[in-house]
Design an enzyme around this catalytic site. Structure first.
Site, short mmCIF file in Angstrom:
data_model
loop_
_atom_site.label_atom_id
_atom_site.label_comp_id
_atom_site.label_asym_id
_atom_site.label_seq_id
_atom_site.Cartn_x
_atom_site.Cartn_y
_atom_site.Cartn_z
N CYS A 165 0.80 -1.22 0.00
CA CYS A 165 0.00 0.00 0.00
C CYS A 165 0.83 1.27 0.00
O CYS A 165 0.29 2.37 0.04
CB CYS A 165 -0.95 -0.01 1.19
SG CYS A 165 -1.99 -1.48 1.21
N HIS A 305 -2.61 7.86 6.88
CA HIS A 305 -2.83 6.55 6.26
C HIS A 305 -4.22 6.06 6.66
O HIS A 305 -4.96 5.56 5.82
CB HIS A 305 -1.74 5.59 6.74
CG HIS A 305 -1.82 4.23 6.13
ND1 HIS A 305 -1.82 4.02 4.77
CD2 HIS A 305 -1.93 2.99 6.70
CE1 HIS A 305 -1.91 2.72 4.52
NE2 HIS A 305 -1.98 2.07 5.68
N GLU A 316 -0.30 4.78 14.02
CA GLU A 316 -0.02 6.03 13.32
C GLU A 316 -0.13 7.23 14.25
O GLU A 316 0.69 8.15 14.19
CB GLU A 316 -0.96 6.20 12.12
CG GLU A 316 -0.66 7.45 11.30
CD GLU A 316 -1.43 7.55 10.01
OE1 GLU A 316 -1.08 8.40 9.17
OE2 GLU A 316 -2.40 6.77 9.83
N LYS A 337 -9.53 7.93 3.15
CA LYS A 337 -9.96 6.54 2.94
C LYS A 337 -11.37 6.31 3.49
O LYS A 337 -12.02 5.33 3.13
CB LYS A 337 -8.99 5.57 3.60
CG LYS A 337 -7.65 5.43 2.89
CD LYS A 337 -6.82 4.34 3.53
CE LYS A 337 -5.46 4.18 2.84
NZ LYS A 337 -4.53 5.28 3.18
N HIS A 342 -9.76 1.93 0.68
CA HIS A 342 -8.31 1.78 0.58
C HIS A 342 -7.96 1.30 -0.82
O HIS A 342 -8.19 0.14 -1.17
CB HIS A 342 -7.83 0.79 1.63
CG HIS A 342 -6.35 0.78 1.83
ND1 HIS A 342 -5.49 1.43 0.97
CD2 HIS A 342 -5.57 0.20 2.79
CE1 HIS A 342 -4.25 1.25 1.39
NE2 HIS A 342 -4.27 0.51 2.49
N PHE A 402 1.67 -3.54 3.97
CA PHE A 402 2.09 -4.87 4.41
C PHE A 402 3.57 -5.06 4.02
O PHE A 402 4.02 -4.61 2.97
CB PHE A 402 1.26 -5.94 3.73
CG PHE A 402 -0.12 -6.13 4.32
CD1 PHE A 402 -0.54 -5.37 5.39
CD2 PHE A 402 -0.98 -7.08 3.80
CE1 PHE A 402 -1.80 -5.54 5.94
CE2 PHE A 402 -2.25 -7.27 4.34
CZ PHE A 402 -2.66 -6.50 5.41
#
Length: 416
Positions: A165, A305, A316, A337, A342, A402
């Site tokens: 991502c 994010h 975060e 998002k 996402h 990831f």
């Protein structure tokens, strides 16, 4: 070596809440959710039955059927977003040195859709294997950049980055660095993802990463909210034209903003989970600020994010708190998002565009569905439910993936 200044002169977007930049931006400010029941396949056996699909998009509105069949949807999306960005930039291939114009694009899964479709046909046919001769060119992620180069006639550097991502973020930082080192005049960069299919949704479902709020899909993506239960899959593409400032000024280009820094780190902790204390994310933001020779107190807005996952949102916020200290209370922070879902590898690009437009319009998009802030999170301004009007000089855009990949991008209002 004196580094060149790099500016953004064109943007293009194909998203679940708008098939062009203007519609995307208008719907962000309205707080429109792109989530709805999945229409691409039968979800009756799946735990998650919704996603943020593109609306009213038909690739045949942009190319003929013969060309479309040679490409995976991830290339379709990239071409459409990039055409808008190219037109927006005003670049003229007839007068440019095509060897100094490059393409660096990002994608997490590439042509996964075509791979799944071909494997399914083979398994179900029970006959001698017969595969489409365009299968591998459709599946290989580098074909995205290759198709873009052929379409626009650009002969400079050309490749695709893949870092889950954070993919488009890596691409944007690479483009930024090549231009400021004087290697290119301009680079078409961004990210694309065509990921709403049985295998990808099923895979994330098995990890319990996706929201299962099937009765209320539009309220499912709820970053920083106490009732969040996972992220919502999105798809689409976004493209930025990054350009050497002198080159842009010489052709009297419209300049949106300046890109001034980028940071990349790795957690080296877990293949899917972030470091609980957010240290990898903190270091990425710190590197971006150091790259720009900027103090944390100069940042006005963070496009987080903010995936709407339990661990991710907390990590975060810890990263922001540890880096920004008391200044975090003065920041505007939001997660777009909550509206787009996402978009995986394309997320850093579309969220860069949201950050650029926030600077350009002095308004931070909202975090929708943030009805009850998680009590473990600080009392910051997450722009709940409504956009916030305030001058924004510097914006930071975060993307984490990831594998422990962390990317932070720093944009600043352009001043000659």
């Amino acid at each position: 070596m004196e580094l060149k200044r790099v500016v953004v002169t064109g943007i293009g977007a194909l998203t679940p809440i708008g098939n062009n930049v203007q519609d995307f931006w208008n719907n962000l400010l309205k707080g429109v959710s792109g989530a709805d029941a999945i229409s691409y396949f039968d979800t009756s056996l799946f735990k998650t039955k919704f996603a943020c699909e593109l609306k009213g998009f038909n690739v045949l509105d942009f190319m003929n059927n013969k060309d479309a069949r040679k490409m995976d949807p991830c290339s379709h999306y990239a071409l459409v977003a990039s055409q808008e960005a190219w037109n927006d930039s005003g670049l003229d291939i007839a007068v440019e040195d095509v060897h100094r114009l490059g393409i660096i694009y990002g994608s997490a899964v590439g042509g996964f859709q075509s791979s799944q479709e071909s494997a399914t046909v083979y398994i179900e046919s029970g006959r001698v294997p017969r595969f489409n001769p365009f299968l591998l060119p459709k599946v290989l992620a580098d074909s995205i950049a290759g198709n873009l180069a052929i379409h626009f006639g650009l002969r400079g550097m050309n490749y695709v980055t893949s870092a889950a991502c954070a993919s488009a973020g890596n691409a944007i930082i690479d483009a930024f660095n090549y231009i400021r080192m004087g290697r290119c005049d301009a680079i078409l960069t961004g990210g694309t993802e065509a990921c709403i299919n049985e295998v990808t949704v099923g895979g994330f479902d098995s990890m319990r990463a996706l929201s299962t709020r099937n009765d209320e899909p539009k309220r499912a993506s709820r970053p920083f909210d106490r009732d969040r239960d996972g992220f919502v899959m999105g798809e689409g593409a976004a493209t930025l034209i990054l350009e050497d400032l002198d080159h842009a000024l010489a052709r009297n280009a419209h300049i949106y903003t300046e890109i001034i820094g980028g940071g990349m780190t790795c957690d080296a902790f877990h293949i899917t989970a972030p470091l609980p204390d957010g240290d990898g994310a903190r270091r990425a933001m710190k590197l971006a600020l150091e790259d720009a020779e900027m103090d944390p107190s100069e940042v006005d807005y963070i496009n987080a994010h903010g995936t709407s996952t339990t661990m991710g949102d907390v990590a975060e916020c810890k990263a922001i708190e540890n880096l920004f200290g008391d200044h975090a209370e003065k920041l505007l922070i939001s997660s777009t998002k909550s509206m787009t879902g996402h978009m995986l590898g394309a997320a850093p690009a579309i969220e860069s565009i949201a950050s650029i437009l926030a600077i350009d319009n002095s308004i931070a998009p909202p975090t929708i569905n943030l009805e009850n802030k998680d009590e473990v999170l600080p009392d910051w301004n997450f722009c709940p439910m409504k956009p916030v009007c305030r001058p924004i000089n510097v914006a930071l855009s975060n993307s984490f993936g990831f594998g422990g990949h962390n990317v932070s991008l720093l944009y600043k209002k352009f001043k000659p």
